[in-house]
Design a protein around this motif. Sequence first.
Motif, PDB file in Angstrom:
ATOM      1  N   VAL A 119       0.869  -1.117  -0.044  1.00 10.74           N
ATOM      2  CA  VAL A 119       0.020  -0.038   0.050  1.00 10.74           C
ATOM      3  C   VAL A 119       0.996   1.255  -0.139  1.00 10.74           C
ATOM      4  CG1 VAL A 119      -1.698   1.464   1.314  1.00 10.74           C
ATOM      5  CG2 VAL A 119      -1.915  -1.255   1.288  1.00 10.74           C
ATOM      6  N   PHE A 120       1.883   1.227   0.821  1.00  6.71           N
ATOM      7  CA  PHE A 120       2.766   2.423   0.894  1.00  6.71           C
ATOM      8  C   PHE A 120       3.378   2.612  -0.418  1.00  6.71           C
ATOM      9  CE2 PHE A 120       7.209   3.902   1.573  1.00  6.71           C
ATOM     10  CZ  PHE A 120       7.036   5.114   2.025  1.00  6.71           C
ATOM     11  N   ALA A 121       4.070   1.594  -0.951  1.00  9.26           N
ATOM     12  CA  ALA A 121       4.937   1.686  -2.220  1.00  9.26           C
ATOM     13  C   ALA A 121       4.151   1.967  -3.401  1.00  9.26           C
ATOM     14  CB  ALA A 121       5.454   0.263  -2.521  1.00  9.26           C
ATOM     15  N   TRP A 122       2.987   1.596  -3.581  1.00  5.18           N
ATOM     16  CA  TRP A 122       2.313   1.925  -4.603  1.00  5.18           C
ATOM     17  C   TRP A 122       1.534   3.408  -4.619  1.00  5.18           C
ATOM     18  CZ3 TRP A 122      -1.619  -2.923  -5.273  1.00  5.18           C
ATOM     19  CH2 TRP A 122      -0.683  -3.988  -5.513  1.00  5.18           C
ATOM     20  N   ASN A 123       1.192   3.791  -3.368  1.00  8.68           N
ATOM     21  CA  ASN A 123       0.651   5.235  -3.103  1.00  8.68           C
ATOM     22  C   ASN A 123       1.885   6.122  -3.216  1.00  8.68           C
ATOM     23  OD1 ASN A 123      -2.133   5.742  -2.332  1.00  8.68           O
ATOM     24  ND2 ASN A 123      -1.731   4.107  -0.935  1.00  8.68           N
ATOM     25  N   LYS A 145      -8.635   2.221  -8.752  1.00  8.33           N
ATOM     26  CA  LYS A 145      -9.437   3.489  -8.363  1.00  8.33           C
ATOM     27  C   LYS A 145      -8.871   4.419  -7.996  1.00  8.33           C
ATOM     28  CE  LYS A 145     -13.811   4.327  -6.196  1.00  8.33           C
ATOM     29  NZ  LYS A 145     -14.980   3.962  -5.354  1.00  8.33           N
ATOM     30  N   ASN A 146      -8.971   5.715  -8.468  1.00  2.72           N
ATOM     31  CA  ASN A 146      -8.206   7.116  -7.992  1.00  2.72           C
ATOM     32  C   ASN A 146      -6.879   7.174  -8.396  1.00  2.72           C
ATOM     33  OD1 ASN A 146     -10.327   7.374  -6.086  1.00  2.72           O
ATOM     34  ND2 ASN A 146      -9.343   6.840  -4.180  1.00  2.72           N
ATOM     35  N   VAL A 151      -2.512  10.686 -10.605  1.00  2.00           N
ATOM     36  CA  VAL A 151      -1.449  10.686 -11.625  1.00  2.00           C
ATOM     37  C   VAL A 151      -1.661  11.983 -12.721  1.00  2.00           C
ATOM     38  CG1 VAL A 151      -0.256   9.333 -13.759  1.00  2.00           C
ATOM     39  CG2 VAL A 151      -0.736   8.325 -11.479  1.00  2.00           C
ATOM     40  N   TYR A 152      -2.840  11.814 -13.252  1.00  7.11           N
ATOM     41  CA  TYR A 152      -3.048  12.666 -14.425  1.00  7.11           C
ATOM     42  C   TYR A 152      -3.586  14.344 -13.814  1.00  7.11           C
ATOM     43  CZ  TYR A 152      -2.517   8.719 -17.169  1.00  7.11           C
ATOM     44  OH  TYR A 152      -2.313   7.469 -17.726  1.00  7.11           O
ATOM     45  N   ASP A 153      -4.289  14.213 -12.840  1.00 14.93           N
ATOM     46  CA  ASP A 153      -4.704  15.384 -12.412  1.00 14.93           C
ATOM     47  C   ASP A 153      -4.215  15.958 -11.112  1.00 14.93           C
ATOM     48  OD1 ASP A 153      -6.634  15.116 -14.326  1.00 14.93           O
ATOM     49  OD2 ASP A 153      -8.190  14.072 -13.065  1.00 14.93           O
ATOM     50  N   GLN A 154      -3.110  15.191 -10.635  1.00 16.76           N
ATOM     51  CA  GLN A 154      -2.490  15.828  -9.267  1.00 16.76           C
ATOM     52  C   GLN A 154      -3.296  15.832  -8.138  1.00 16.76           C
ATOM     53  OE1 GLN A 154      -1.228  17.256 -12.316  1.00 16.76           O
ATOM     54  NE2 GLN A 154       0.057  15.529 -12.510  1.00 16.76           N
ATOM     55  N   LYS A 155      -4.450  15.117  -8.050  1.00 14.79           N
ATOM     56  CA  LYS A 155      -5.243  15.398  -6.954  1.00 14.79           C
ATOM     57  C   LYS A 155      -4.541  14.758  -5.614  1.00 14.79           C
ATOM     58  CE  LYS A 155      -9.603  16.136  -9.005  1.00 14.79           C
ATOM     59  NZ  LYS A 155     -10.821  15.678  -9.306  1.00 14.79           N
ATOM     60  N   ASP A 156      -4.902  15.169  -4.260  1.00 14.22           N
ATOM     61  CA  ASP A 156      -4.475  14.611  -3.239  1.00 14.22           C
ATOM     62  C   ASP A 156      -5.407  13.785  -2.705  1.00 14.22           C
ATOM     63  OD1 ASP A 156      -2.790  14.562  -1.060  1.00 14.22           O
ATOM     64  OD2 ASP A 156      -3.761  15.755   0.190  1.00 14.22           O
ATOM     65  N   ALA A 157      -5.135  12.324  -3.145  1.00 13.28           N
ATOM     66  CA  ALA A 157      -6.020  11.292  -2.820  1.00 13.28           C
ATOM     67  C   ALA A 157      -4.997  10.004  -2.444  1.00 13.28           C
ATOM     68  CB  ALA A 157      -7.032  10.992  -3.601  1.00 13.28           C
ATOM     69  N   ASP A 158      -5.728   8.896  -1.819  1.00 20.79           N
ATOM     70  CA  ASP A 158      -4.983   7.811  -2.081  1.00 20.79           C
ATOM     71  C   ASP A 158      -5.734   6.775  -2.858  1.00 20.79           C
ATOM     72  OD1 ASP A 158      -3.209   8.487   0.267  1.00 20.79           O
ATOM     73  OD2 ASP A 158      -4.792   7.771   1.711  1.00 20.79           O
TER      74      ASP A 158
END
Length: 166
Positions: A119-123, A145-146, A151-158
């Motif tokens: 989970v850490f590495a992928w995020n 999902k997300n 990646v493309y919209d630089q949204k702060d999400a997980d």
Amino acid sequence: MKKFVSAACTGLVCLSMAACGSGGGTGGTDSGSESGKKRITLAKENDVISMNTAYATDGMSFEMIAATVDGLEAMDADGNVIPALAESYDLSDDELTYTFHLRDAKWSNGEPVTAQDFVFAWNETVKSPEAEYSYLFTQDGACIKNADEIVYDQKDADLAVKAVDD
């Protein structure tokens, strides 16, 4: 002229063969270390740029990562997907959720490999602008999902990945 070229080629071959010799090395073991663990030395044509899977972009780095790190699954010699760190997985009825069951594995320092490590590495990978292959988590790859928004919209999400236990 032919004799000169032939002699030069012969000399070059002899030098090349001498360079490939063992040179009286340790024969694959590190006899000088306290642990006495075995080691292997590889001579490759290029340098490894990064052993961090998020930042590796060259063939040599990928080759060394593949030789030293397992993923959830791997490919056998016939190209079939086989378990690696995941001993098995479950697929939800709607075929949108995979639950991987990890085998017992340890990092080189003896600490256990856990689901949270993935989970850490992928995020970290999808959130890093320097991670050139982060798109592999998006609709262009694994369809997590997300990932597109991160990646493309630089949204702060997980990413929609979670570790339900170790």
